[in-house]
Design a protein around this motif. Sequence first.
Motif, PDB file in Angstrom:
ATOM      1  N   MET A 134     -19.554  35.699 -40.679  1.00  0.00           N
ATOM      2  CA  MET A 134     -20.801  34.862 -40.185  1.00  0.00           C
ATOM      3  C   MET A 134     -21.761  34.833 -41.355  1.00  0.00           C
ATOM      4  N   GLU A 135     -22.257  33.758 -41.033  1.00  0.00           N
ATOM      5  CA  GLU A 135     -22.498  32.979 -41.634  1.00  0.00           C
ATOM      6  C   GLU A 135     -24.618  32.867 -41.013  1.00  0.00           C
ATOM      7  N   PRO A 136     -25.587  33.173 -41.868  1.00  0.00           N
ATOM      8  CA  PRO A 136     -26.528  33.015 -41.353  1.00  0.00           C
ATOM      9  C   PRO A 136     -26.789  32.176 -41.031  1.00  0.00           C
ATOM     10  N   GLN A 137     -27.412  32.042 -39.708  1.00  0.00           N
ATOM     11  CA  GLN A 137     -28.690  31.034 -38.818  1.00  0.00           C
ATOM     12  C   GLN A 137     -29.139  30.269 -40.036  1.00  0.00           C
ATOM     13  N   ALA A 138     -29.020  28.693 -40.043  1.00  0.00           N
ATOM     14  CA  ALA A 138     -30.280  28.407 -40.790  1.00  0.00           C
ATOM     15  C   ALA A 138     -31.626  27.758 -39.823  1.00  0.00           C
ATOM     16  N   THR A 139     -32.688  28.299 -40.447  1.00  0.00           N
ATOM     17  CA  THR A 139     -34.179  28.644 -40.108  1.00  0.00           C
ATOM     18  C   THR A 139     -34.609  26.907 -39.307  1.00  0.00           C
ATOM     19  N   PRO A 140     -35.040  26.632 -38.526  1.00  0.00           N
ATOM     20  CA  PRO A 140     -35.271  25.828 -38.085  1.00  0.00           C
ATOM     21  C   PRO A 140     -37.245  25.974 -38.471  1.00  0.00           C
ATOM     22  N   THR A 141     -36.341  23.756 -38.970  1.00  0.00           N
ATOM     23  CA  THR A 141     -38.162  23.957 -39.717  1.00  0.00           C
ATOM     24  C   THR A 141     -39.206  23.566 -38.383  1.00  0.00           C
ATOM     25  N   GLU A 142     -39.084  23.429 -37.748  1.00  0.00           N
ATOM     26  CA  GLU A 142     -39.733  23.136 -36.854  1.00  0.00           C
ATOM     27  C   GLU A 142     -39.610  24.097 -35.377  1.00  0.00           C
ATOM     28  N   SER A 143     -40.259  25.125 -34.868  1.00  0.00           N
ATOM     29  CA  SER A 143     -40.341  25.642 -34.372  1.00  0.00           C
ATOM     30  C   SER A 143     -39.727  25.255 -32.461  1.00  0.00           C
ATOM     31  N   ALA A 144     -39.528  25.647 -32.152  1.00  0.00           N
ATOM     32  CA  ALA A 144     -38.754  25.083 -30.357  1.00  0.00           C
ATOM     33  C   ALA A 144     -39.794  25.010 -29.455  1.00  0.00           C
ATOM     34  N   SER A 145     -39.412  24.168 -28.706  1.00  0.00           N
ATOM     35  CA  SER A 145     -41.081  24.018 -28.150  1.00  0.00           C
ATOM     36  C   SER A 145     -39.802  25.202 -27.411  1.00  0.00           C
ATOM     37  N   PRO A 146     -41.336  26.260 -25.968  1.00  0.00           N
ATOM     38  CA  PRO A 146     -40.600  26.668 -24.977  1.00  0.00           C
ATOM     39  C   PRO A 146     -40.239  26.122 -23.801  1.00  0.00           C
ATOM     40  N   TYR A 147     -40.099  24.904 -24.152  1.00  0.00           N
ATOM     41  CA  TYR A 147     -39.573  23.995 -22.715  1.00  0.00           C
ATOM     42  C   TYR A 147     -38.476  23.431 -22.632  1.00  0.00           C
ATOM     43  N   GLY A 148     -37.522  23.646 -24.058  1.00  0.00           N
ATOM     44  CA  GLY A 148     -36.463  23.099 -24.407  1.00  0.00           C
ATOM     45  C   GLY A 148     -36.333  21.275 -24.684  1.00  0.00           C
ATOM     46  N   GLU A 149     -36.353  20.904 -24.081  1.00  0.00           N
ATOM     47  CA  GLU A 149     -36.016  19.191 -23.853  1.00  0.00           C
ATOM     48  C   GLU A 149     -37.152  18.716 -23.193  1.00  0.00           C
ATOM     49  N   TYR A 150     -38.390  19.567 -22.431  1.00  0.00           N
ATOM     50  CA  TYR A 150     -39.475  19.032 -21.896  1.00  0.00           C
ATOM     51  C   TYR A 150     -40.957  18.940 -22.357  1.00  0.00           C
TER      52      TYR A 150
END
Length: 136
Positions: free
Chosen positions: A45-61
Amino acid sequence: MRKLGGVAVLVAVLAVSGCSAGAESTQTVSTAETGAQPSAAPITMEPQATPTESASPYGEYTQDEFFVRSVSALWVGDLPDDGAIVAAGAEACAQLSSGTAKDAVLVVTGDDPNAADNNFQVVKFAINVYCPEFDS
């Protein structure tokens, strides 16, 4: 004689290894015949890349789109337009902010027998999306 002995050794090696001049071996040996167990490489297993922006709690909405979709999914009867649903959510939070108890917030009214259920859904999702400080 030494040369002839070398050729004899080469022929013996070829015969033992299953090779013969001009013929290809098509023999296969199953692991059941040899007793060998198939081996598998371990999964790394490889470590997941850390997103540069925080993900929205509402997904794509957007927040409003998420609220409207949530309320609409459980709404019974004629669905109001999106703007009216968002306004009802904002009003629910305003009433809660002014001290109204959750079960006393009234943003969906009318003679429709489903008004109380729809009001409950609007208040519940308004708290979840717009004013989580009233979630208890």
